[in-house]
Design an enzyme around this catalytic site. Structure first.
Site, PDB file in Angstrom:
ATOM      1  N   ASP A 101       0.850  -1.168   0.000  1.00  0.00           N
ATOM      2  CA  ASP A 101       0.000   0.000   0.000  1.00  0.00           C
ATOM      3  C   ASP A 101       0.895   1.229   0.000  1.00  0.00           C
ATOM      4  O   ASP A 101       1.839   1.284   0.781  1.00  0.00           O
ATOM      5  CB  ASP A 101      -0.836  -0.037   1.296  1.00  0.00           C
ATOM      6  CG  ASP A 101      -1.937   0.985   1.301  1.00  0.00           C
ATOM      7  OD1 ASP A 101      -1.856   1.950   0.529  1.00  0.00           O
ATOM      8  OD2 ASP A 101      -2.877   0.829   2.094  1.00  0.00           O
ATOM      9  N   VAL A 110      -8.348   1.350   0.048  1.00  0.00           N
ATOM     10  CA  VAL A 110      -8.401   0.450  -1.116  1.00  0.00           C
ATOM     11  C   VAL A 110      -7.660  -0.857  -0.807  1.00  0.00           C
ATOM     12  O   VAL A 110      -8.100  -1.942  -1.181  1.00  0.00           O
ATOM     13  CB  VAL A 110      -7.819   1.155  -2.358  1.00  0.00           C
ATOM     14  CG1 VAL A 110      -7.789   0.212  -3.552  1.00  0.00           C
ATOM     15  CG2 VAL A 110      -8.657   2.387  -2.685  1.00  0.00           C
ATOM     16  N   TYR A 111      -6.560  -0.745  -0.090  1.00  0.00           N
ATOM     17  CA  TYR A 111      -5.796  -1.931   0.334  1.00  0.00           C
ATOM     18  C   TYR A 111      -6.692  -2.845   1.171  1.00  0.00           C
ATOM     19  O   TYR A 111      -6.729  -4.060   0.962  1.00  0.00           O
ATOM     20  CB  TYR A 111      -4.594  -1.437   1.136  1.00  0.00           C
ATOM     21  CG  TYR A 111      -3.733  -2.503   1.764  1.00  0.00           C
ATOM     22  CD1 TYR A 111      -2.846  -3.260   0.998  1.00  0.00           C
ATOM     23  CD2 TYR A 111      -3.769  -2.730   3.141  1.00  0.00           C
ATOM     24  CE1 TYR A 111      -2.028  -4.217   1.600  1.00  0.00           C
ATOM     25  CE2 TYR A 111      -2.961  -3.679   3.739  1.00  0.00           C
ATOM     26  CZ  TYR A 111      -2.091  -4.415   2.965  1.00  0.00           C
ATOM     27  OH  TYR A 111      -1.284  -5.365   3.544  1.00  0.00           O
ATOM     28  N   ALA A 112      -7.436  -2.248   2.125  1.00  0.00           N
ATOM     29  CA  ALA A 112      -8.324  -3.038   2.996  1.00  0.00           C
ATOM     30  C   ALA A 112      -9.403  -3.726   2.161  1.00  0.00           C
ATOM     31  O   ALA A 112      -9.725  -4.898   2.397  1.00  0.00           O
ATOM     32  CB  ALA A 112      -8.953  -2.142   4.056  1.00  0.00           C
ATOM     33  N   LYS A 129      -7.719  -6.657   0.386  1.00  0.00           N
ATOM     34  CA  LYS A 129      -7.333  -7.762   1.270  1.00  0.00           C
ATOM     35  C   LYS A 129      -8.560  -8.496   1.800  1.00  0.00           C
ATOM     36  O   LYS A 129      -8.513  -9.717   1.995  1.00  0.00           O
ATOM     37  CB  LYS A 129      -6.458  -7.242   2.412  1.00  0.00           C
ATOM     38  CG  LYS A 129      -5.072  -6.756   1.967  1.00  0.00           C
ATOM     39  CD  LYS A 129      -4.262  -7.869   1.316  1.00  0.00           C
ATOM     40  CE  LYS A 129      -2.801  -7.509   1.136  1.00  0.00           C
ATOM     41  NZ  LYS A 129      -2.037  -8.525   0.394  1.00  0.00           N
TER      42      LYS A 129
END
Ligand code: NAP
Length: 283
Positions: free
Chosen positions: A98, A158-160, A163
């Site tokens: 990220d 966005v990473y969350a 994932k």
């Protein structure tokens, strides 16, 4: 399906994000089982360095450089490995990360690249290896996810999303293909010390590792455990990880409160300000 079909002599593992950080350790741990490990990442020089280190310790390794955010890269990578090695028995989708900058200050294309690396690439690579795995009647896919969404870790919108998407993807993949000999596991990582992005952030901010951080070596060992014991999900954090994850889901306000209490929110704000200043970004 027996795990002995996946690891060991005559078998090939493909590990993404193996040019540094946690992925290099994962590759080393898999190599100890005796099979061939193909390392991949963008930097050929870093892959060469990691590969030489592992080979010096007796590992059987090679590397193929690839940028997984490029269209068609996943398919080309798998074609190359299948041509060179005859097939992929274990795929570890570890490449990820990220930029850790504020969502609104990044362009939508920058945000979508995070989605591409952390979600689209694992889906594309899984899709590309699955045909061969099904033909051979054996295979295992290990996806590396994160607690980011569960704990509302600052500046990881966005990473969350990516994932959490990987967790859902792995569950259904496992359920659909396990009866045909291809299994899937997901590792859900809390903060990790000793190697990787978490350690770099500590180094950048001058902070010491907290008791909440798990060592990177434990992630590498958990990948092998997930394959050998065919585990659906492993949570990698000190203490009762799976329970913590359930508690965070039950009380969604807890994550931000813990981040504030642990100082993560303030530390991340400082890091973002330093990075934005370097990149010439104004809020
Ligand atoms: N470290 C933590 O605290 C933590 C916590 C939770 C989850 N995780 C997850 O654990 C995994 C490993 O993280 P890490 O901390 O080891 O990260 P890292 O040190 O930043 O390494 C990331 C790896 O991904 C590769 N990579 C990055 N962009 C790529 C691209 N476009 N195409 C192909 N490869 C690319 C990098 O290689 P090149 O630069 O050579 O391409 C590198 O090998 C990630 O999925 C991360 O989200 C880490």
């Amino acid at each position: 399906m027996s795990s002995s079909c996946i690891l060991g002599q005559g078998r090939t593992a493909l590990v993404t994000g193996a040019s540094r950080g946690i992925g290099a350790l994962i590759a080393g741990e898999i190599a100890k089982e005796g099979g061939h490990v193909v390392l991949t990442g963008r930097s050929a020089a870093d892959l060469q360095a990691v590969g030489s280190g592992l080979a010096a310790a007796g590992a059987d390794v090679s590397f193929v450089a690839a940028d997984l955010t490029r269209p068609g890269a996943a398919e080309r990578l798998v074609e190359t490995v299948e041509r060179q090695r005859g097939g992929v028995d274990l795929l570890v989708n570890n490449a990820g990360g990220d930029p850790l900058r504020e969502f609104h200050t990044m362009t939508i294309d920058e945000n979508l690249r995070t989605l591409q690396l952390n979600l689209v690439a694992p889906v594309a690579l899984s899709h590309a290896v699955l045909g061969g795995m099904l033909r051979r009647g054996r295979g295992h896919i290990v996806n590396i996810s994160a607690m980011a969404g569960r704990v509302s870790f600052p500046y990881t919108e966005v990473y969350a999303a990516a994932k959490d998407g990987v967790i859902g993807f792995t569950r259904v993949l496992r359920s659909d293909y396990r009866p045909r000999g291809v299994s899937a596991s997901v590792l859900i990582l809390g903060a990790i010390r000793d190697a990787g992005q978490g350690q770099r952030m500590l180094d950048e901010s001058g902070m010491k590792a907290s008791a909440f951080m798990a060592p990177a070596g434990s992630v590498a060992r958990a990948v092998v455990k997930a394959v050998k014991k065919d585990r659906a999900e492993l949570v990698i954090m000190p203490g009762p990880g799976r329970l913590m994850r359930a508690v965070m889901d039950y009380f969604p306000g807890l994550g931000p409160a813990v981040n504030r209490a642990a100082g993560a929110s303030t530390t991340m704000q400082k890091i973002i300000e330093q990075r934005d200043a370097r990149a010439g970004v104004s809020g």
